[in-house]
Write a protein that holds these residues in place. Structure first.
Motif, PDB file in Angstrom:
ATOM      1  N   ARG A 161      35.149  25.387  29.064  1.00 29.25           N
ATOM      2  CA  ARG A 161      35.290  26.054  27.974  1.00 29.25           C
ATOM      3  C   ARG A 161      35.900  27.783  27.897  1.00 29.25           C
ATOM      4  NH1 ARG A 161      34.985  21.386  27.149  1.00 29.25           N
ATOM      5  NH2 ARG A 161      33.405  20.564  25.762  1.00 29.25           N
ATOM      6  N   LEU A 162      36.541  28.039  27.204  1.00 28.48           N
ATOM      7  CA  LEU A 162      36.917  29.345  26.605  1.00 28.48           C
ATOM      8  C   LEU A 162      36.306  29.768  25.417  1.00 28.48           C
ATOM      9  CD1 LEU A 162      38.528  32.095  27.520  1.00 28.48           C
ATOM     10  CD2 LEU A 162      40.405  31.052  26.317  1.00 28.48           C
ATOM     11  N   LEU A 163      35.557  30.710  25.368  1.00 24.95           N
ATOM     12  CA  LEU A 163      34.823  31.313  23.955  1.00 24.95           C
ATOM     13  C   LEU A 163      35.627  32.317  23.487  1.00 24.95           C
ATOM     14  CD1 LEU A 163      31.088  30.893  25.093  1.00 24.95           C
ATOM     15  CD2 LEU A 163      32.471  29.202  24.208  1.00 24.95           C
ATOM     16  N   ILE A 164      35.951  32.150  22.450  1.00 24.99           N
ATOM     17  CA  ILE A 164      36.917  33.137  21.586  1.00 24.99           C
ATOM     18  C   ILE A 164      35.998  33.568  20.465  1.00 24.99           C
ATOM     19  CG2 ILE A 164      38.801  33.673  20.218  1.00 24.99           C
ATOM     20  CD1 ILE A 164      40.159  31.425  21.876  1.00 24.99           C
ATOM     21  N   THR A 165      35.678  34.796  19.983  1.00 22.96           N
ATOM     22  CA  THR A 165      34.847  35.333  18.895  1.00 22.96           C
ATOM     23  C   THR A 165      35.606  36.166  18.165  1.00 22.96           C
ATOM     24  OG1 THR A 165      32.821  34.801  20.299  1.00 22.96           O
ATOM     25  CG2 THR A 165      32.613  35.946  18.145  1.00 22.96           C
ATOM     26  N   LEU A 166      35.686  36.220  16.900  1.00 22.21           N
ATOM     27  CA  LEU A 166      36.462  37.024  15.965  1.00 22.21           C
ATOM     28  C   LEU A 166      35.364  37.665  14.962  1.00 22.21           C
ATOM     29  CD1 LEU A 166      39.346  34.721  14.505  1.00 22.21           C
ATOM     30  CD2 LEU A 166      39.381  36.326  16.579  1.00 22.21           C
ATOM     31  N   ARG A 199      43.093  23.208  24.909  1.00 18.04           N
ATOM     32  CA  ARG A 199      42.163  22.144  25.545  1.00 18.04           C
ATOM     33  C   ARG A 199      40.834  22.756  25.622  1.00 18.04           C
ATOM     34  NH1 ARG A 199      42.566  20.737  30.327  1.00 18.04           N
ATOM     35  NH2 ARG A 199      44.426  22.237  30.752  1.00 18.04           N
ATOM     36  N   GLN A 200      40.718  24.040  26.030  1.00 20.58           N
ATOM     37  CA  GLN A 200      39.433  24.623  26.454  1.00 20.58           C
ATOM     38  C   GLN A 200      38.931  25.628  25.489  1.00 20.58           C
ATOM     39  OE1 GLN A 200      40.251  26.754  30.051  1.00 20.58           O
ATOM     40  NE2 GLN A 200      40.613  25.064  31.402  1.00 20.58           N
ATOM     41  N   GLY A 201      39.797  25.871  24.478  1.00 24.19           N
ATOM     42  CA  GLY A 201      39.116  26.845  23.482  1.00 24.19           C
ATOM     43  C   GLY A 201      38.211  26.486  22.524  1.00 24.19           C
ATOM     44  N   GLU A 202      37.037  27.132  22.430  1.00 31.80           N
ATOM     45  CA  GLU A 202      36.043  27.274  21.323  1.00 31.80           C
ATOM     46  C   GLU A 202      36.108  28.569  20.454  1.00 31.80           C
ATOM     47  OE1 GLU A 202      32.885  23.965  23.094  1.00 31.80           O
ATOM     48  OE2 GLU A 202      32.405  26.140  22.331  1.00 31.80           O
ATOM     49  N   ILE A 203      36.111  28.548  19.132  1.00 24.79           N
ATOM     50  CA  ILE A 203      36.034  29.763  18.442  1.00 24.79           C
ATOM     51  C   ILE A 203      34.991  29.955  17.346  1.00 24.79           C
ATOM     52  CG2 ILE A 203      37.700  28.750  16.765  1.00 24.79           C
ATOM     53  CD1 ILE A 203      39.328  31.455  16.771  1.00 24.79           C
ATOM     54  N   ALA A 204      34.719  31.152  17.249  1.00 21.02           N
ATOM     55  CA  ALA A 204      33.568  31.372  16.294  1.00 21.02           C
ATOM     56  C   ALA A 204      34.103  32.568  15.441  1.00 21.02           C
ATOM     57  CB  ALA A 204      32.237  32.029  16.887  1.00 21.02           C
ATOM     58  N   LEU A 205      33.693  32.676  14.002  1.00 16.33           N
ATOM     59  CA  LEU A 205      34.100  33.695  13.267  1.00 16.33           C
ATOM     60  C   LEU A 205      33.054  34.240  12.640  1.00 16.33           C
ATOM     61  CD1 LEU A 205      36.390  35.060  11.627  1.00 16.33           C
ATOM     62  CD2 LEU A 205      36.389  33.262  10.076  1.00 16.33           C
ATOM     63  N   VAL A 206      32.553  35.349  12.880  1.00 20.27           N
ATOM     64  CA  VAL A 206      31.481  36.306  12.535  1.00 20.27           C
ATOM     65  C   VAL A 206      32.321  37.265  11.353  1.00 20.27           C
ATOM     66  CG1 VAL A 206      29.763  37.939  13.046  1.00 20.27           C
ATOM     67  CG2 VAL A 206      30.044  36.075  14.436  1.00 20.27           C
ATOM     68  N   GLY A 251      25.821  21.569  31.986  1.00 20.38           N
ATOM     69  CA  GLY A 251      26.580  21.514  33.015  1.00 20.38           C
ATOM     70  C   GLY A 251      28.105  21.673  32.628  1.00 20.38           C
ATOM     71  N   ILE A 252      28.599  22.468  31.919  1.00 18.50           N
ATOM     72  CA  ILE A 252      29.913  22.566  31.442  1.00 18.50           C
ATOM     73  C   ILE A 252      30.247  24.199  31.833  1.00 18.50           C
ATOM     74  CG2 ILE A 252      31.583  22.958  29.670  1.00 18.50           C
ATOM     75  CD1 ILE A 252      29.963  20.581  28.417  1.00 18.50           C
ATOM     76  N   PRO A 253      31.115  24.639  32.703  1.00 19.75           N
ATOM     77  CA  PRO A 253      31.406  26.047  32.997  1.00 19.75           C
ATOM     78  C   PRO A 253      32.091  26.714  32.105  1.00 19.75           C
ATOM     79  CG  PRO A 253      32.680  24.557  34.357  1.00 19.75           C
ATOM     80  CD  PRO A 253      31.951  23.448  33.454  1.00 19.75           C
ATOM     81  N   LEU A 254      32.326  27.754  32.073  1.00 21.57           N
ATOM     82  CA  LEU A 254      33.257  28.492  31.376  1.00 21.57           C
ATOM     83  C   LEU A 254      34.461  28.929  32.443  1.00 21.57           C
ATOM     84  CD1 LEU A 254      31.291  31.541  29.740  1.00 21.57           C
ATOM     85  CD2 LEU A 254      31.904  29.381  28.640  1.00 21.57           C
ATOM     86  N   SER A 255      35.814  28.512  31.567  1.00 20.65           N
ATOM     87  CA  SER A 255      36.931  28.766  32.368  1.00 20.65           C
ATOM     88  C   SER A 255      37.280  30.187  32.706  1.00 20.65           C
ATOM     89  CB  SER A 255      38.000  27.783  31.774  1.00 20.65           C
ATOM     90  OG  SER A 255      38.350  28.470  30.460  1.00 20.65           O
ATOM     91  N   ASN A 256      36.923  30.959  31.678  1.00 21.23           N
ATOM     92  CA  ASN A 256      37.268  32.497  31.949  1.00 21.23           C
ATOM     93  C   ASN A 256      36.141  33.226  31.066  1.00 21.23           C
ATOM     94  OD1 ASN A 256      38.586  34.929  32.526  1.00 21.23           O
ATOM     95  ND2 ASN A 256      40.609  33.469  32.522  1.00 21.23           N
ATOM     96  N   ARG A 257      36.280  34.481  31.215  1.00 19.73           N
ATOM     97  CA  ARG A 257      35.278  35.287  30.332  1.00 19.73           C
ATOM     98  C   ARG A 257      35.452  35.076  28.897  1.00 19.73           C
ATOM     99  NH1 ARG A 257      37.038  40.545  33.877  1.00 19.73           N
ATOM    100  NH2 ARG A 257      38.914  39.023  34.133  1.00 19.73           N
ATOM    101  N   PRO A 258      34.387  35.051  28.127  1.00 19.41           N
ATOM    102  CA  PRO A 258      34.638  35.132  26.672  1.00 19.41           C
ATOM    103  C   PRO A 258      35.245  36.320  26.205  1.00 19.41           C
ATOM    104  CG  PRO A 258      32.220  34.626  27.300  1.00 19.41           C
ATOM    105  CD  PRO A 258      32.899  35.184  28.495  1.00 19.41           C
ATOM    106  N   ILE A 259      36.002  36.113  25.144  1.00 18.79           N
ATOM    107  CA  ILE A 259      36.946  37.251  24.612  1.00 18.79           C
ATOM    108  C   ILE A 259      36.285  37.606  23.139  1.00 18.79           C
ATOM    109  CG2 ILE A 259      39.328  37.938  24.087  1.00 18.79           C
ATOM    110  CD1 ILE A 259      40.141  35.540  25.875  1.00 18.79           C
ATOM    111  N   VAL A 260      36.043  38.883  22.828  1.00 19.74           N
ATOM    112  CA  VAL A 260      35.564  39.244  21.474  1.00 19.74           C
ATOM    113  C   VAL A 260      36.592  40.106  20.845  1.00 19.74           C
ATOM    114  CG1 VAL A 260      33.904  40.450  20.606  1.00 19.74           C
ATOM    115  CG2 VAL A 260      33.349  38.945  22.485  1.00 19.74           C
ATOM    116  N   TYR A 261      36.972  39.694  19.634  1.00 22.44           N
ATOM    117  CA  TYR A 261      37.611  40.804  18.953  1.00 22.44           C
ATOM    118  C   TYR A 261      37.095  41.354  17.849  1.00 22.44           C
ATOM    119  CZ  TYR A 261      41.600  38.737  21.539  1.00 22.44           C
ATOM    120  OH  TYR A 261      42.311  38.091  22.505  1.00 22.44           O
ATOM    121  N   LEU A 262      37.085  42.558  17.572  1.00 28.13           N
ATOM    122  CA  LEU A 262      36.369  43.462  16.411  1.00 28.13           C
ATOM    123  C   LEU A 262      37.712  43.876  15.519  1.00 28.13           C
ATOM    124  CD1 LEU A 262      34.459  44.927  14.646  1.00 28.13           C
ATOM    125  CD2 LEU A 262      35.083  47.031  16.090  1.00 28.13           C
TER     126      LEU A 262
END
Length: 261
Positions: free
Chosen positions: A22-27, A68-75, A140-151
């Motif tokens: 997974r790749l975590l994307i947080t806005l 395929r890997q991205g998961e996104i959150a919106l704060v 048991g699911i790894p992250l494919s890369n560092r989480p990315i945060v956007y302010l």
């Protein structure tokens, strides 16, 4: 047979085979009262932002890794104080599941109002990332890369009374430590009204003041930087190196936008 809905691209209509990693994307988005003001395109900033968020999924779906890997959150911080809204737009109010696959990103229309609890918004976003990382690890699911945060903001942090606050400085060592440990990439994007010193203090190598751009163009830059941050070759690179690559790409896009303005 599934019929594609109006406004949904070809890639959206195809079933997405979720990757194991997974790749975590947080806005983390400003929805304070200043977002009711007029932006460079002549409409309210919050309306520009809503249009841009609605178009973001199509941009992100163009990259196979992100698709395929991205998961996104919106704060959001401002209206309703600090909230993780449902990124799929299915449930009003606070999301029970803050992260959703990029292919399902369809956020509700955001409203603007209130003060600017930026620090609380960022702290909450960091907590969500830690929680999601922990749950993925337990499965048991790894992250494919560092989480990315956007302010993304048009202002400065305020305290509970709405007065300007410098409490953002308390986050600086936290962000630097996460970057140094290759646990996070952090970008601070400011439109007209944002304070450059604050943006640069939070993100010395990854802040961008985008006063003349509409939110559709700002999120175009977000999409481009996600592509770079998601690249497998950036996984082991120092944060400063990734930021440099993003800077080069953003400069090219801004040059293109300026020439075609």
């Amino acid at each position: 047979m599934t019929t594609p809905q109006p406004g949904i691209g070809f890639n959206d209509a195809l079933p997405v085979q979720q990757a194991k990693s997974r790749l975590l994307i947080t806005l983390v988005v400003d929805t304070s009262s200043s977002m009711n003001e007029q932006g460079p395109g002549g409409e309210r900033r919050i309306d520009e932002l809503n249009r841009a968020l609605a178009a973001l999924r199509a941009e992100l779906m163009k990259d196979d890794v992100v698709r395929r890997q991205g998961e996104i959150a919106l704060v959001t911080f401002g209206a309703n104080h600090v909230v993780a809204v449902d990124p799929t737009g299915r449930t009003p109010g606070r999301a029970s599941e803050p992260y959703a696959p990029v292919s399902q990103f369809n956020p509700p229309a955001l409203q603007a109002g209130g003060i600017t609890p930026m620090v609380e918004g960022l702290q909450y976003a960091f907590e969500l990332i830690a929680d999601r990382r922990g749950r993925l690890r337990a499965e048991g699911i790894p992250l494919s890369n560092r989480p990315i945060v956007y302010l993304i903001t048009d202002g400065v942090p305020t305290d509970a009374s709405g007065h300007r606050s410098d409490n953002w400085r308390s986050l600086v060592p936290v962000i630097r430590s996460q970057e140094a440990g290759k646990h996070m990439l952090f970008f601070a994007l400011g439109v007209a009204g944002a304070e450059i010193d604050m943006l640069q203090g939070l993100a010395p190598n990854s802040s961008h003041y985008l006063a003349q751009l509409e939110f559709s163009q700002v999120l175009m830059l977000v999409s481009a930087s996600i592509d770079t941050g998601a690249d497998p070759t950036s996984r082991s690179a120092p944060a400063e190196e990734v930021y440099g690559q993003v800077q080069t790409r953003i400069e090219r896009i801004r040059t293109f936008l300026d020439e075609n303005h």
